[in-house]
Design a protein around this motif. Structure first.
Motif, mmCIF file in Angstrom:
data_model
loop_
_atom_site.group_PDB
_atom_site.id
_atom_site.type_symbol
_atom_site.label_atom_id
_atom_site.label_comp_id
_atom_site.label_asym_id
_atom_site.label_seq_id
_atom_site.Cartn_x
_atom_site.Cartn_y
_atom_site.Cartn_z
ATOM 1 N N PHE A 184 53.919 30.793 44.410
ATOM 2 C CA PHE A 184 53.483 32.053 45.022
ATOM 3 C C PHE A 184 52.194 32.604 44.414
ATOM 4 C CE2 PHE A 184 53.356 36.669 45.139
ATOM 5 C CZ PHE A 184 53.488 36.939 46.486
ATOM 6 N N PRO A 185 52.031 32.629 43.084
ATOM 7 C CA PRO A 185 50.844 33.270 42.512
ATOM 8 C C PRO A 185 49.521 32.606 42.886
ATOM 9 C CG PRO A 185 52.555 32.944 40.846
ATOM 10 C CD PRO A 185 52.957 32.158 42.035
ATOM 11 N N VAL A 186 49.513 31.301 43.146
ATOM 12 C CA VAL A 186 48.237 30.593 43.348
ATOM 13 C C VAL A 186 47.517 31.076 44.603
ATOM 14 C CG1 VAL A 186 47.139 28.348 43.626
ATOM 15 C CG2 VAL A 186 49.074 28.606 42.058
ATOM 16 N N PRO A 187 48.099 30.942 45.804
ATOM 17 C CA PRO A 187 47.377 31.465 46.975
ATOM 18 C C PRO A 187 47.297 32.982 46.994
ATOM 19 C CG PRO A 187 49.561 30.669 47.604
ATOM 20 C CD PRO A 187 49.350 30.263 46.179
ATOM 21 N N PHE A 188 48.279 33.652 46.396
ATOM 22 C CA PHE A 188 48.258 35.119 46.357
ATOM 23 C C PHE A 188 47.032 35.625 45.608
ATOM 24 C CE2 PHE A 188 49.261 39.045 44.064
ATOM 25 C CZ PHE A 188 49.546 39.904 45.122
ATOM 26 N N ILE A 231 41.152 28.630 54.503
ATOM 27 C CA ILE A 231 41.003 29.331 55.788
ATOM 28 C C ILE A 231 40.751 30.833 55.600
ATOM 29 C CG2 ILE A 231 42.138 29.923 57.961
ATOM 30 C CD1 ILE A 231 43.610 27.224 57.762
ATOM 31 N N PRO A 232 41.595 31.558 54.833
ATOM 32 C CA PRO A 232 41.312 32.994 54.662
ATOM 33 C C PRO A 232 39.985 33.274 53.970
ATOM 34 C CG PRO A 232 43.561 32.483 53.985
ATOM 35 C CD PRO A 232 42.861 31.173 54.176
ATOM 36 N N LEU A 233 39.640 32.466 52.947
ATOM 37 C CA LEU A 233 38.388 32.700 52.234
ATOM 38 C C LEU A 233 37.187 32.465 53.144
ATOM 39 C CD1 LEU A 233 39.002 31.205 48.664
ATOM 40 C CD2 LEU A 233 39.015 33.597 49.387
ATOM 41 N N ALA A 234 37.247 31.382 53.923
ATOM 42 C CA ALA A 234 36.142 31.086 54.839
ATOM 43 C C ALA A 234 36.034 32.153 55.919
ATOM 44 C CB ALA A 234 36.352 29.705 55.464
ATOM 45 N N LEU A 235 37.161 32.610 56.421
ATOM 46 C CA LEU A 235 37.168 33.620 57.474
ATOM 47 C C LEU A 235 36.665 34.964 56.945
ATOM 48 C CD1 LEU A 235 38.067 33.485 60.450
ATOM 49 C CD2 LEU A 235 40.254 34.466 59.745
ATOM 50 N N ASN A 236 37.014 35.283 55.719
ATOM 51 C CA ASN A 236 36.662 36.571 55.131
ATOM 52 C C ASN A 236 35.213 36.641 54.665
ATOM 53 O OD1 ASN A 236 37.446 39.197 54.494
ATOM 54 N ND2 ASN A 236 37.884 38.669 52.369
ATOM 55 N N THR A 237 34.657 35.480 54.313
ATOM 56 C CA THR A 237 33.283 35.460 53.804
ATOM 57 C C THR A 237 32.279 34.901 54.810
ATOM 58 O OG1 THR A 237 33.721 33.296 52.778
ATOM 59 C CG2 THR A 237 34.012 35.245 51.400
ATOM 60 N N MET A 295 42.904 42.430 51.901
ATOM 61 C CA MET A 295 43.468 41.068 51.848
ATOM 62 C C MET A 295 44.892 41.053 51.301
ATOM 63 S SD MET A 295 41.312 38.837 53.037
ATOM 64 C CE MET A 295 41.698 37.255 52.294
ATOM 65 N N TRP A 296 45.478 42.239 51.067
ATOM 66 C CA TRP A 296 46.836 42.257 50.521
ATOM 67 C C TRP A 296 47.817 41.547 51.437
ATOM 68 C CZ3 TRP A 296 49.042 43.371 45.988
ATOM 69 C CH2 TRP A 296 48.290 44.051 45.040
ATOM 70 N N GLU A 297 47.711 41.828 52.744
ATOM 71 C CA GLU A 297 48.643 41.215 53.692
ATOM 72 C C GLU A 297 48.509 39.703 53.698
ATOM 73 O OE1 GLU A 297 46.514 43.548 54.395
ATOM 74 O OE2 GLU A 297 47.594 45.332 55.097
ATOM 75 N N VAL A 298 47.261 39.226 53.711
ATOM 76 C CA VAL A 298 47.010 37.783 53.727
ATOM 77 C C VAL A 298 47.489 37.151 52.427
ATOM 78 C CG1 VAL A 298 45.237 35.988 53.902
ATOM 79 C CG2 VAL A 298 45.042 38.075 55.258
ATOM 80 N N ALA A 299 47.230 37.823 51.308
ATOM 81 C CA ALA A 299 47.619 37.280 50.010
ATOM 82 C C ALA A 299 49.136 37.120 49.910
ATOM 83 C CB ALA A 299 47.104 38.188 48.889
ATOM 84 N N ILE A 300 49.860 38.159 50.345
ATOM 85 C CA ILE A 300 51.325 38.104 50.292
ATOM 86 C C ILE A 300 51.848 37.031 51.248
ATOM 87 C CG2 ILE A 300 53.448 39.374 50.797
ATOM 88 C CD1 ILE A 300 51.990 41.910 49.878
ATOM 89 N N PHE A 301 51.281 36.990 52.467
ATOM 90 C CA PHE A 301 51.738 36.000 53.447
ATOM 91 C C PHE A 301 51.519 34.576 52.960
ATOM 92 C CE2 PHE A 301 50.289 33.020 56.712
ATOM 93 C CZ PHE A 301 51.486 32.821 57.382
ATOM 94 N N THR A 302 50.310 34.297 52.470
ATOM 95 C CA THR A 302 50.008 32.923 52.048
ATOM 96 C C THR A 302 50.853 32.511 50.851
ATOM 97 O OG1 THR A 302 48.131 33.797 50.762
ATOM 98 C CG2 THR A 302 47.662 32.896 52.952
ATOM 99 N N GLY A 303 51.111 33.466 49.941
ATOM 100 C CA GLY A 303 51.969 33.148 48.799
ATOM 101 C C GLY A 303 53.383 32.803 49.231
ATOM 102 N N GLY A 319 45.003 33.853 61.375
ATOM 103 C CA GLY A 319 44.101 34.499 62.328
ATOM 104 C C GLY A 319 44.691 35.762 62.924
ATOM 105 N N LEU A 320 46.013 35.752 63.197
ATOM 106 C CA LEU A 320 46.673 36.949 63.723
ATOM 107 C C LEU A 320 46.632 38.087 62.709
ATOM 108 C CD1 LEU A 320 49.787 35.348 65.458
ATOM 109 C CD2 LEU A 320 47.872 36.491 66.590
ATOM 110 N N ILE A 321 46.838 37.753 61.439
ATOM 111 C CA ILE A 321 46.824 38.779 60.396
ATOM 112 C C ILE A 321 45.416 39.330 60.189
ATOM 113 C CG2 ILE A 321 47.231 39.234 57.944
ATOM 114 C CD1 ILE A 321 49.420 37.102 58.026
ATOM 115 N N MET A 322 44.422 38.453 60.227
ATOM 116 C CA MET A 322 43.049 38.860 59.929
ATOM 117 C C MET A 322 42.270 39.277 61.169
ATOM 118 S SD MET A 322 42.024 36.100 56.946
ATOM 119 C CE MET A 322 40.581 37.055 56.474
#
Length: 245
Positions: free
Chosen positions: A151-155, A80-86, A1-9, A38-41
């Motif tokens: 940045f830190p919150v969604p990251f 979105i990322p949390l729902a998609l990942n879980t 999830m590093w890529e998603v975390a950095i992108f969302t932040g 979705g493209l990232i994940m």
């Protein structure tokens, strides 16, 4: 999830800087962000389905006095990322998005409170006639501060959220999970209610219901209904202008 975390932040920070104003207001919407997530994940379809479900909540959102009742950007970037990942359903994703959106409002209020420091600094530089420092206080320093606040919150939420969400879901009783699903299914009605409120005029409400039930019962996709609606608006405007002339 590093890529998603950095992108969302980064996306949250960039979109909330309001650079370009109308552009950032458009790309910060959950439905738009869902495509990129979705493209990232690697699952654009499911991401868009979840994003569309969350988008309904904020479809009629109005920023009265530049103060939003909910942060639609943060809600989408975390839910979105949390729902998609879980593997959560769209209705449970909505249940996550609602409190996250409210949390974003408090975060923004905190940012505005701290930003008052730069206002007083700008007043001081205005007395000195220092234009460069005024620009820094008005643009650069608030933007830098916004990065460290936003940045830190969604990251962190997306980097460590999966294990936390799984642990939470495993500890929550099934009846409560079902309650969240039901509540999440009802919450989109709030988005439609806000849309009706924004439309306002009673004379326009029949068009809203025509569009809604046309999609609901005829099987026409939303895009097709939008084309019909645009054609109706153009025809009505044409005949009204012709009548007035």
């Amino acid at each position: 999830m590093w890529e998603v975390a950095i992108f969302t932040g980064l996306w949250y920070w960039i979109c909330k800087t309001d650079v370009g104003y109308a552009i950032t207001h458009a790309i910060r919407q959950p439905l738009f962000a869902s495509v990129l997530i979705g493209l990232i994940m690697g699952d654009v379809t499911q991401a868009v389905i979840i994003g569309a479900a969350i988008q309904i909540l904020y479809i009629g959102l109005v920023a009265a006095g530049s103060n939003l009742p909910a942060d639609d950007c943060l809600a989408g970037l975390i839910a979105i990322p949390l729902a998609l990942n879980t593997g959560l359903s769209p209705t449970l994703a909505i249940a996550i998005a609602v409190p996250v959106g409210v949390m974003g409002v408090f975060l923004d209020q905190f940012r505005k409170t701290v930003n008052a420091v730069f206002v007083h600094m700008a007043d001081k530089y205005a007395e000195e006639g220092n234009v460069r420092q005024i620009k820094l206080c008005a643009i650069v320093w608030p933007t830098v501060l916004g990065f460290f606040i936003r940045f830190p919150v969604p990251f962190l939420a997306n980097l460590y959220g999966k294990d936390s969400i799984n642990a939470f879901l495993n500890s929550v009783p099934e009846w409560l999970i079902h309650g969240f699903s039901v509540a999440g299914g009802l919450l989109p009605a709030l988005g439609f209610a806000l849309t009706i409120f924004v439309i306002g005029k009673r004379a326009l409400l029949p068009w809203f219901f025509i569009g809604y039930f046309l999609v609901q019962f005829s099987g026409i996709p939303v895009f097709g209904a939008a084309i019909f609606g645009l054609s109706a608006v153009l025809l009505i405007s044409y005949y009204q202008n012709k009548k007035e002339a």
